[in-house]
Design a protein around this motif. Structure first.
Motif, PDB file in Angstrom:
ATOM      1  N   GLY A  42       0.779  -1.221   0.000  1.00  9.11           N
ATOM      2  CA  GLY A  42       0.000   0.000   0.000  1.00  9.11           C
ATOM      3  C   GLY A  42       0.818   1.282   0.000  1.00  9.11           C
ATOM      4  N   TYR A  43       2.149   1.178  -0.089  1.00  5.47           N
ATOM      5  CA  TYR A  43       3.011   2.366  -0.040  1.00  5.47           C
ATOM      6  C   TYR A  43       3.191   3.004  -1.410  1.00  5.47           C
ATOM      7  N   PHE A  44       3.330   4.338  -1.402  1.00  5.16           N
ATOM      8  CA  PHE A  44       3.663   5.103  -2.600  1.00  5.16           C
ATOM      9  C   PHE A  44       4.372   6.376  -2.150  1.00  5.16           C
ATOM     10  N   SER A  45       5.065   7.013  -3.072  1.00  7.87           N
ATOM     11  CA  SER A  45       5.794   8.246  -2.767  1.00  7.87           C
ATOM     12  C   SER A  45       5.334   9.355  -3.695  1.00  7.87           C
ATOM     13  N   VAL A  46       5.225  10.567  -3.130  1.00 14.45           N
ATOM     14  CA  VAL A  46       4.878  11.746  -3.938  1.00 14.45           C
ATOM     15  C   VAL A  46       5.803  12.892  -3.536  1.00 14.45           C
TER      16      VAL A  46
END
Length: 157
Positions: A42-46
Protein backbone atom coordinates in the motif's frame (compact mmCIF):
# COMPACT_ATOMS: atom_id res chain seq x y z
CA UNK A 1 24.47 14.99 -1.63
CA UNK A 2 22.06 15.95 -4.43
CA UNK A 3 20.47 12.51 -4.19
CA UNK A 4 19.76 12.95 -0.49
CA UNK A 5 18.06 16.31 -1.15
CA UNK A 6 15.74 14.77 -3.74
CA UNK A 7 14.80 11.96 -1.37
CA UNK A 8 14.01 14.42 1.40
CA UNK A 9 11.63 16.29 -0.90
CA UNK A 10 9.32 13.26 -1.18
CA UNK A 11 6.70 11.90 1.17
CA UNK A 12 6.04 8.22 1.58
CA UNK A 13 2.41 7.43 2.34
CA UNK A 14 0.30 4.30 2.70
CA UNK A 15 -3.26 3.60 1.49
CA UNK A 16 -5.50 1.44 3.72
CA UNK A 17 -9.06 0.13 3.80
CA UNK A 18 -11.14 2.12 6.30
CA UNK A 19 -12.94 -1.00 7.62
CA UNK A 20 -10.22 -3.61 7.82
CA UNK A 21 -7.21 -1.25 8.08
CA UNK A 22 -5.43 -3.53 5.57
CA UNK A 23 -3.11 -1.89 3.05
CA UNK A 24 -4.48 -1.62 -0.50
CA UNK A 25 -2.25 -2.44 -3.43
CA UNK A 26 -2.58 -1.08 -7.00
CA UNK A 27 -4.19 2.21 -5.99
CA UNK A 28 -3.69 4.83 -8.67
CA UNK A 29 -2.48 8.11 -7.14
CA UNK A 30 -2.62 11.12 -9.47
CA UNK A 31 -0.80 14.34 -8.74
CA UNK A 32 0.78 17.21 -10.63
CA UNK A 33 3.97 15.11 -10.77
CA UNK A 34 2.23 12.25 -12.58
CA UNK A 35 0.65 8.93 -11.66
CA UNK A 36 1.99 6.62 -8.96
CA UNK A 37 0.69 3.16 -8.11
CA UNK A 38 0.79 1.79 -4.57
CA UNK A 39 2.89 -1.34 -4.05
CA UNK A 40 1.75 -4.64 -2.48
CA UNK A 41 2.00 -3.09 1.01
CA UNK A 42 0.00 0.00 0.00
CA UNK A 43 3.01 2.37 -0.04
CA UNK A 44 3.66 5.10 -2.60
CA UNK A 45 5.79 8.25 -2.77
CA UNK A 46 4.88 11.75 -3.94
CA UNK A 47 6.94 14.93 -4.13
CA UNK A 48 6.29 17.64 -1.53
CA UNK A 49 5.64 20.07 -4.37
CA UNK A 50 2.27 18.42 -5.14
CA UNK A 51 -0.74 20.21 -3.75
CA UNK A 52 -3.52 17.66 -4.29
CA UNK A 53 -3.77 13.90 -4.73
CA UNK A 54 -6.52 11.86 -6.39
CA UNK A 55 -6.86 8.22 -5.31
CA UNK A 56 -8.71 5.69 -7.44
CA UNK A 57 -9.16 1.92 -7.34
CA UNK A 58 -11.66 -0.44 -8.94
CA UNK A 59 -13.10 -1.65 -5.60
CA UNK A 60 -12.95 1.65 -3.69
CA UNK A 61 -14.59 5.06 -3.91
CA UNK A 62 -12.36 7.69 -5.50
CA UNK A 63 -11.03 10.36 -3.18
CA UNK A 64 -9.31 13.72 -3.60
CA UNK A 65 -7.16 15.21 -0.82
CA UNK A 66 -4.81 18.13 -0.37
CA UNK A 67 -1.31 17.00 0.55
CA UNK A 68 -1.42 19.18 3.72
CA UNK A 69 -4.40 17.11 4.98
CA UNK A 70 -2.50 13.82 4.72
CA UNK A 71 -0.23 12.71 7.57
CA UNK A 72 1.04 9.24 6.68
CA UNK A 73 -2.06 7.11 5.97
CA UNK A 74 -4.93 7.61 3.53
CA UNK A 75 -8.12 5.62 4.11
CA UNK A 76 -10.41 4.57 1.26
CA UNK A 77 -14.03 3.39 1.58
CA UNK A 78 -15.02 0.18 -0.22
CA UNK A 79 -17.71 0.48 -2.89
CA UNK A 80 -19.29 -2.67 -1.43
CA UNK A 81 -19.46 -1.41 2.16
CA UNK A 82 -23.14 -0.50 1.92
CA UNK A 83 -24.25 -3.75 0.31
CA UNK A 84 -26.76 -5.81 2.21
CA UNK A 85 -26.62 -9.55 2.72
CA UNK A 86 -27.82 -11.60 -0.23
CA UNK A 87 -29.81 -14.79 0.35
CA UNK A 88 -29.91 -17.34 -2.46
CA UNK A 89 -32.44 -20.15 -2.60
CA UNK A 90 -31.85 -23.24 -4.69
CA UNK A 91 -34.32 -25.56 -6.31
CA UNK A 92 -34.27 -29.24 -5.65
CA UNK A 93 -35.99 -32.08 -7.41
CA UNK A 94 -39.53 -31.14 -8.46
CA UNK A 95 -41.89 -33.18 -6.32
CA UNK A 96 -45.03 -31.30 -7.32
CA UNK A 97 -44.89 -28.96 -4.33
CA UNK A 98 -45.34 -25.86 -6.49
CA UNK A 99 -48.43 -27.38 -8.11
CA UNK A 100 -49.93 -28.29 -4.71
CA UNK A 101 -49.19 -24.77 -3.40
CA UNK A 102 -50.89 -23.22 -6.44
CA UNK A 103 -54.02 -25.27 -5.76
CA UNK A 104 -54.12 -24.09 -2.13
CA UNK A 105 -53.58 -20.40 -2.89
CA UNK A 106 -56.21 -18.55 -4.86
CA UNK A 107 -54.90 -15.35 -6.46
CA UNK A 108 -56.74 -12.61 -8.22
CA UNK A 109 -55.56 -11.67 -11.70
CA UNK A 110 -53.88 -8.51 -10.36
CA UNK A 111 -52.05 -10.46 -7.63
CA UNK A 112 -50.85 -12.99 -10.18
CA UNK A 113 -49.49 -10.18 -12.39
CA UNK A 114 -47.69 -8.66 -9.42
CA UNK A 115 -46.10 -12.00 -8.50
CA UNK A 116 -45.14 -12.73 -12.09
CA UNK A 117 -43.20 -9.47 -12.39
CA UNK A 118 -39.60 -10.10 -11.26
CA UNK A 119 -37.85 -6.85 -10.23
CA UNK A 120 -34.45 -8.60 -10.49
CA UNK A 121 -34.95 -8.91 -14.24
CA UNK A 122 -35.49 -5.19 -14.66
CA UNK A 123 -39.22 -5.16 -13.97
CA UNK A 124 -40.66 -2.01 -12.51
CA UNK A 125 -42.65 -3.15 -9.49
CA UNK A 126 -43.80 0.35 -8.64
CA UNK A 127 -44.96 0.84 -12.22
CA UNK A 128 -46.83 -2.45 -12.11
CA UNK A 129 -48.58 -1.46 -8.86
CA UNK A 130 -49.53 1.83 -10.49
CA UNK A 131 -50.84 -0.04 -13.52
CA UNK A 132 -52.88 -2.37 -11.29
CA UNK A 133 -54.42 0.57 -9.43
CA UNK A 134 -55.04 2.29 -12.75
CA UNK A 135 -56.88 -0.77 -14.03
CA UNK A 136 -59.07 -0.82 -10.93
CA UNK A 137 -59.90 2.86 -11.39
CA UNK A 138 -60.38 2.46 -15.15
CA UNK A 139 -62.69 -0.52 -14.59
CA UNK A 140 -65.32 1.84 -13.25
CA UNK A 141 -64.78 4.33 -16.04
CA UNK A 142 -64.79 1.58 -18.70
CA UNK A 143 -68.22 0.48 -17.48
CA UNK A 144 -69.43 4.04 -17.86
CA UNK A 145 -67.86 4.20 -21.34
CA UNK A 146 -69.60 0.98 -22.38
CA UNK A 147 -72.95 2.27 -21.14
CA UNK A 148 -72.43 5.53 -23.02
CA UNK A 149 -71.48 3.67 -26.21
CA UNK A 150 -74.50 1.37 -25.86
CA UNK A 151 -76.77 4.39 -25.39
CA UNK A 152 -75.32 6.01 -28.57
CA UNK A 153 -75.86 2.83 -30.56
CA UNK A 154 -79.45 2.54 -29.37
CA UNK A 155 -80.13 6.21 -30.13
CA UNK A 156 -78.64 5.92 -33.62
CA UNK A 157 -80.44 2.64 -34.39
Amino acid sequence: MLFSLSVAAQRRLVVCDVETLDPISSVSVRSSAGVEVSDSLGYFSVPDTCQSLIFSHLNYESRMLNLDEVRDTVFLVSKYMGMHEVVVFGRGKDDGLAERMNKMVVLSKTDAQLLANDPANGGNLLGLVGKAIGKLVNKKSSKAKRKEKAREIIENY
